[in-house]
Design an enzyme around this catalytic site. Structure first.
Site, PDB file in Angstrom:
ATOM      1  N   THR A  62      -0.752   6.348   4.589  1.00  0.00           N
ATOM      2  CA  THR A  62      -1.968   6.466   5.392  1.00  0.00           C
ATOM      3  C   THR A  62      -1.637   7.170   6.698  1.00  0.00           C
ATOM      4  O   THR A  62      -0.477   7.420   7.017  1.00  0.00           O
ATOM      5  CB  THR A  62      -2.632   5.107   5.646  1.00  0.00           C
ATOM      6  OG1 THR A  62      -3.970   5.323   6.103  1.00  0.00           O
ATOM      7  CG2 THR A  62      -1.888   4.286   6.684  1.00  0.00           C
TER       8      THR A  62
ATOM      9  N   CYS B 259      -3.608   6.837   0.605  1.00  0.00           N
ATOM     10  CA  CYS B 259      -3.412   5.624  -0.198  1.00  0.00           C
ATOM     11  C   CYS B 259      -2.978   5.953  -1.623  1.00  0.00           C
ATOM     12  O   CYS B 259      -3.074   5.111  -2.517  1.00  0.00           O
ATOM     13  CB  CYS B 259      -4.676   4.761  -0.208  1.00  0.00           C
ATOM     14  SG  CYS B 259      -5.220   4.297   1.438  1.00  0.00           S
TER      15      CYS B 259
ATOM     16  N   GLY C 120       0.815  -1.215   0.000  1.00  0.00           N
ATOM     17  CA  GLY C 120       0.000   0.000   0.000  1.00  0.00           C
ATOM     18  C   GLY C 120       0.847   1.262   0.000  1.00  0.00           C
ATOM     19  O   GLY C 120       2.071   1.216   0.050  1.00  0.00           O
TER      20      GLY C 120
END
Length: 232
Positions: free
Chosen positions: A93, A191, A90
């Site tokens: 965040t 993200c 990912g």
């Protein structure tokens, strides 16, 4: 196959301390697996599930783009936030107070050996939890996590996910916005996805405060049912 999971609620804990602790548990599981293969033994591998709340912190996954962090070092300091580049999948965040973070550290060989299924199960845990508050959570194609209003101009993310897996052992996990200060998301491109909003249970329900312990109980209930496991 050991389907017992050791549950630990770490309370409010520094991100780096928690990351180091995860790595330690991860290594314990991997070491047992290596020993089993080397000695042709069958020792049960442990499983863990950590709940934690972090002080303000931004984390960037191994394939993430640092340009998605919109703050300088000085600005991070002014906001009382820290930043780490970490070894999960990912992009970037945010974690902070009012957010329920869950880190399942599992030997998937105790459950099923399918990383995609594992991620879909984590998403399903959150979707089922939101449903108990009459909120319709959903998956967004090509975007891990749980979203509201998918397919509309008002799509917004309520739960981020990012995991690492090696030798079928998992770490990292999910972050559900419950009572989080969403203003901190303005400092990143969450993200790495431009033009998408974030939300929280508190905002969606239009209440002053959501009982986080109650939310945790619902998460655990659905996790146990989906993974056919028990907490110890």
């Amino acid at each position: 196959m050991n389907k017992k999971i050791q549950l630990q609620d770490l309370g409010n804990k520094d991100y780096k301390e928690t990351w180091d602790y995860q790595e330690n548990l991860f290594k314990q599981i991997v070491d047992v697996k290596i020993q089993n293969r080397r000695e042709e033994s069958n020792l049960p591998t442990p499983n863990y599930f950590l709940f934690v709340e972090h002080p303000h912190v931004y984390t960037l996954g191994k394939s993430g783009d640092i340009s998605n962090l919109l703050l300088s070092e000085k600005q991070l300091e002014e906001k009382g936030a820290t930043f780490y580049k970490i070894n999960r999948g990912g992009d970037i965040t945010y974690h902070g107070p009012g957010q329920i973070v869950g880190y399942p550290i599992l030997d998937l060989e105790n459950f099923f050996t399918d990383i995609h299924k594992y991620l879909r199960f984590l998403e399903e845990v959150i979707i089922l939890t939101l449903a108990e508050y009459n909120i319709v959570g959903a998956r967004s194609e090509g975007e891990t996590g749980v979203w509201l209003g998918v397919g509309t101009p008002f799509a917004r993310k309520i739960c981020a996910m990012g995991v690492r897996a090696s030798r079928w052992v998992t770490m990292h996990g999910f972050a559900l916005n419950v009572n989080a200060n969403l203003g901190y998301f303005d400092n990143i491109i969450p993200c790495g996805i431009k033009g998408k909003a974030v939300t929280s249970l508190q905002v969606e329900l239009g209440v002053e405060n959501v009982n986080e312990e109650e939310v945790k109980e619902k998460i655990l209930k659905h996790f146990l049912a989906l993974f056919d496991s028990v907490f110890i």
